[in-house]
Design an enzyme around this catalytic site. Sequence first.
Site, mmCIF file in Angstrom:
data_model
loop_
_atom_site.group_PDB
_atom_site.id
_atom_site.type_symbol
_atom_site.label_atom_id
_atom_site.label_comp_id
_atom_site.label_asym_id
_atom_site.label_seq_id
_atom_site.Cartn_x
_atom_site.Cartn_y
_atom_site.Cartn_z
ATOM 1 N N GLN A 177 -40.537 -44.110 -8.687
ATOM 2 C CA GLN A 177 -39.203 -44.407 -8.163
ATOM 3 C C GLN A 177 -38.076 -43.706 -8.289
ATOM 4 O O GLN A 177 -37.236 -43.812 -7.675
ATOM 5 C CB GLN A 177 -38.870 -45.922 -8.951
ATOM 6 C CG GLN A 177 -38.738 -45.655 -10.430
ATOM 7 C CD GLN A 177 -39.465 -46.591 -11.050
ATOM 8 O OE1 GLN A 177 -40.524 -46.825 -10.983
ATOM 9 N NE2 GLN A 177 -38.662 -47.165 -12.037
ATOM 10 N N GLY A 178 -38.240 -42.429 -8.986
ATOM 11 C CA GLY A 178 -37.394 -41.391 -8.925
ATOM 12 C C GLY A 178 -37.337 -40.970 -7.370
ATOM 13 O O GLY A 178 -36.132 -40.271 -7.318
ATOM 14 N N ASP A 179 -38.244 -40.804 -7.119
ATOM 15 C CA ASP A 179 -38.446 -40.179 -5.539
ATOM 16 C C ASP A 179 -38.070 -41.367 -4.624
ATOM 17 O O ASP A 179 -38.310 -41.344 -3.495
ATOM 18 C CB ASP A 179 -39.846 -39.927 -5.229
ATOM 19 C CG ASP A 179 -40.031 -38.361 -5.864
ATOM 20 O OD1 ASP A 179 -39.320 -37.410 -5.996
ATOM 21 O OD2 ASP A 179 -41.169 -38.119 -6.563
ATOM 22 N N SER A 180 -37.540 -42.423 -5.313
ATOM 23 C CA SER A 180 -37.127 -43.743 -4.451
ATOM 24 C C SER A 180 -36.301 -43.366 -3.426
ATOM 25 O O SER A 180 -35.409 -42.597 -3.535
ATOM 26 C CB SER A 180 -36.593 -44.652 -5.518
ATOM 27 O OG SER A 180 -37.580 -45.013 -6.334
ATOM 28 N N ASP A 187 -36.873 -53.924 -0.282
ATOM 29 C CA ASP A 187 -35.952 -52.607 -0.779
ATOM 30 C C ASP A 187 -35.861 -51.645 0.306
ATOM 31 O O ASP A 187 -36.268 -50.685 0.206
ATOM 32 C CB ASP A 187 -36.995 -52.131 -1.906
ATOM 33 C CG ASP A 187 -36.511 -51.178 -2.984
ATOM 34 O OD1 ASP A 187 -35.161 -51.004 -2.866
ATOM 35 O OD2 ASP A 187 -37.137 -50.616 -3.659
ATOM 36 N N HIS A 239 -32.660 -50.232 -4.127
ATOM 37 C CA HIS A 239 -32.331 -50.086 -5.487
ATOM 38 C C HIS A 239 -31.699 -48.843 -6.092
ATOM 39 O O HIS A 239 -31.078 -48.861 -7.099
ATOM 40 C CB HIS A 239 -33.599 -50.435 -6.437
ATOM 41 C CG HIS A 239 -34.486 -49.325 -6.282
ATOM 42 N ND1 HIS A 239 -35.643 -48.938 -5.687
ATOM 43 C CD2 HIS A 239 -34.575 -47.753 -7.153
ATOM 44 C CE1 HIS A 239 -36.318 -47.729 -5.781
ATOM 45 N NE2 HIS A 239 -35.484 -47.110 -6.659
#
Length: 294
Positions: free
Chosen positions: A246-249, A154, A109
């Site tokens: 998810q910002g550390d995704s 993902d 993503h």
Amino acid sequence: MVAVAGVLLLLALVSVADFQEAVDTECCADAATDAAADAAADDAQNTDENELELDVELEAACPELSGQIIGGRPSSIQRHPYQVSMVLNGNSFCGGFIISPDYVVTAAHCVQNTSPAAIRLRVGSTRRDSGGRIVRVASVIVHPQYGRPQFDNDIAVLRLARPLTFNANIRAIKLPQPRQPVPLVRLTVTGWGLTAVGGRRIPRIMMEANVPVVPHWLCRLSYGQSLTSNMFCGGHFLIGGVSSCQGDSGGPAVFRDTAFGVVSFARGCALPLSPTVFTNIASLRNWIRDNTGI
């Protein structure tokens, strides 16, 4: 029975929270299109040029990809020399990790529909905004079944324009064997995301946190059929409080110098009954081998 009833009640209370869907990256895709031409002209970029703005406002980056390590502590690239910061249109937006001199793994993503020319990776630095080296990406390979079903598969691999030269601050991390079970231990997650729920500014210094693996059957109570065999969960299931989002995704979940997971998505951040969901690398290990030779 009382304990089970309590869990079900808490699940009902948090069910009103929406998934922070990691698949919606239109803002970043549009930014990538606009940035591609500039990025091509920026071929000679190094650590002394075009440094990132300090304390980037999340609204200036992509809110969908702006997450955090909650309940963590400052760390360093010497402890995690495989960690990279991904930069798009001048902003840090995701993480990744080195698996060879030529390849970096991240979340699908983070890079879906993004031109390789628009992406820069900072390697070898504790800071997201200076130091280390800036490297270019030659190609982006997203898992062909990503998002089918939603959130599944993902994972993506980035082939670098030039091989990395390894040193104390730049090094690959090992991957598990195909179908190797995820150990029920505390995994270490790293990144440059927010450090407090509701915060607005991302830190300059790498953070890390230890998150316990949640048994798959227990995490199913929270995420239901959204949780596939290609995923696993990590966090304090009942109380929350320590988490990546998810910002550390794209960043790794590591145990004993092996990356078992890729940060993928969560419902909220560090909420009770809503642990972080990781892509299970061992489940997709053959795909990585087929696309990288590793």
